[in-house]
Design a protein around this motif. Structure first.
Motif, PDB file in Angstrom:
ATOM      1  N   VAL A  48       0.843  -1.201   0.000  1.00 14.15           N
ATOM      2  CA  VAL A  48       0.000   0.000   0.000  1.00 14.15           C
ATOM      3  C   VAL A  48       0.878   1.250   0.000  1.00 14.15           C
ATOM      4  CG1 VAL A  48      -2.197  -0.788   0.935  1.00 14.15           C
ATOM      5  CG2 VAL A  48      -0.288  -0.418   2.478  1.00 14.15           C
ATOM      6  N   ALA A  68      -3.423   3.790   5.331  1.00  9.78           N
ATOM      7  CA  ALA A  68      -2.985   2.751   4.399  1.00  9.78           C
ATOM      8  C   ALA A  68      -3.094   1.373   5.041  1.00  9.78           C
ATOM      9  CB  ALA A  68      -1.551   3.025   3.956  1.00  9.78           C
ATOM     10  N   ARG A 107      -6.742   0.382   5.109  1.00  8.39           N
ATOM     11  CA  ARG A 107      -7.201  -0.072   3.786  1.00  8.39           C
ATOM     12  C   ARG A 107      -6.714  -1.486   3.498  1.00  8.39           C
ATOM     13  NH1 ARG A 107      -5.546   5.182   2.284  1.00  8.39           N
ATOM     14  NH2 ARG A 107      -3.742   4.346   1.179  1.00  8.39           N
ATOM     15  N   SER A 130      -1.578   9.158   7.226  1.00  9.88           N
ATOM     16  CA  SER A 130      -1.659   8.481   5.936  1.00  9.88           C
ATOM     17  C   SER A 130      -1.151   7.046   6.052  1.00  9.88           C
ATOM     18  CB  SER A 130      -0.856   9.253   4.883  1.00  9.88           C
ATOM     19  OG  SER A 130      -1.130   8.776   3.584  1.00  9.88           O
ATOM     20  N   ASP A 131      -0.095   6.842   6.865  1.00  4.82           N
ATOM     21  CA  ASP A 131       0.383   5.475   7.113  1.00  4.82           C
ATOM     22  C   ASP A 131      -0.719   4.640   7.766  1.00  4.82           C
ATOM     23  OD1 ASP A 131       2.874   6.243   6.153  1.00  4.82           O
ATOM     24  OD2 ASP A 131       3.775   6.460   8.138  1.00  4.82           O
ATOM     25  N   ALA A 173       1.117   5.322   0.973  1.00  5.01           N
ATOM     26  CA  ALA A 173       0.582   6.320   1.896  1.00  5.01           C
ATOM     27  C   ALA A 173       1.030   7.697   1.428  1.00  5.01           C
ATOM     28  CB  ALA A 173       1.066   6.043   3.315  1.00  5.01           C
TER      29      ALA A 173
END
Length: 268
Positions: free
Chosen positions: A6, A103, A106, A99-100, A8
């Protein structure tokens, strides 16, 4: 299931209006958010809970529960092995940790088939918009996220002077908490002119806390073809907008000589 890779991306607040404060102390925001094509990279699998950190900006990144990615796995009720390759500076106003975490959420949604509770809001105000990872308006305390389709891509330079800005001190330094919200979003061709009329209300107190931020903004403004220079989030990362990728890359080459973290990027 095999591990999931993923990305980020860096989150950039093109605008950030602080429009109020709730009785519980949380501030109300009105922000147009976009995401860069630079960011961290992660590998996530269902396994014994282990976090390893590598990459050019790995130094100082915690590998225990202080890191939001482990708390993201806890929120999902999953045991996860996570490899995090850090390319974004920490505590920089571009949502690196958020954002990490998004990710990881998700990835674990794919691996477990379960939805992330409250879109990750329990992990921080920026996590829900980072779950979208695309152009969006973020309102409330971060729980209201409205995707913005057809926003034109923007060419930009991100600059971080390698200092941290305490978010609490920045919000405390606001001259007022009930600032006007953003104007209605413009037609695509009017975006730069519209952005110039908007604000980041956290920029003045952040510059007071870390005067180098004002130096970064001035340096961006002095680069050729800079259309707008502004701080993202609560700082210290700032961005400059340019008419094309070539202008952004030339500006980044000039700014790189100042010893700051500098990245030319496309925002979308």
């Amino acid at each position: 299931m095999p591990p999931i890779k993923v990305f980020a991306p860096a989150k950039v607040n093109l605008t950030l209006h602080v429009t109020g404060q709730r009785a519980d102390g949380y501030h109300l925001l009105d922000s147009l958010v976009v995401f860069a094509d630079v960011g961290d990279r992660l590998l996530v699998s269902l396994d014994e809970p282990v976090l390893t950190v590598s990459g050019p900006l790995a130094e100082g990144v915690p590998t225990d529960r202080r890191n939001l990615v482990l708390r993201a796995a806890e929120l999902m009720g999953a045991s996860a092995r996570i490899s995090l390759e850090k390319h974004l500076p920490a505590a920089a106003g571009i949502g690196g940790g958020s954002s990490d975490a998004a990710a990881v959420l998700r990835a674990l949604q794919q691996l477990t088939g379960r939805a992330a509770p409250d879109a990750g809001l329990a992990l921080g105000a920026d996590v829900p918009v980072c779950m979208v990872a695309g152009a969006a308006v973020m309102r409330g305390i971060g729980e209201i996220v409205e995707p913005v389709p057809n926003l034109p891509a923007l060419h930009a330079v991100l600059v971080n002077p390698r200092v941290e800005v305490p978010t609490g001190a920045v919000f405390k330094g606001l001259a007022r908490k009930d600032n006007p919200p953003m104007e209605p979003l413009p037609a695509p061709g009017d975006l730069i002119a519209w952005l110039r009329r908007q604000r980041n209300d956290l920029e003045p107190p952040a510059c007071k806390a870390q005067p180098v931020i004002a130096q970064v903004l001035q340096a961006l403004e002095q680069t050729a073809d800079c259309q707008l220079a502004r701080m993202s989030g609560s700082g210290a990362t700032c961005f400059g907008l340019y008419p094309d990728a070539g202008a952004a890359q030339r500006a980044a080459a000039v700014l790189a000589d100042l010893g700051w973290w500098v990245e030319a990027t496309q925002l979308s």
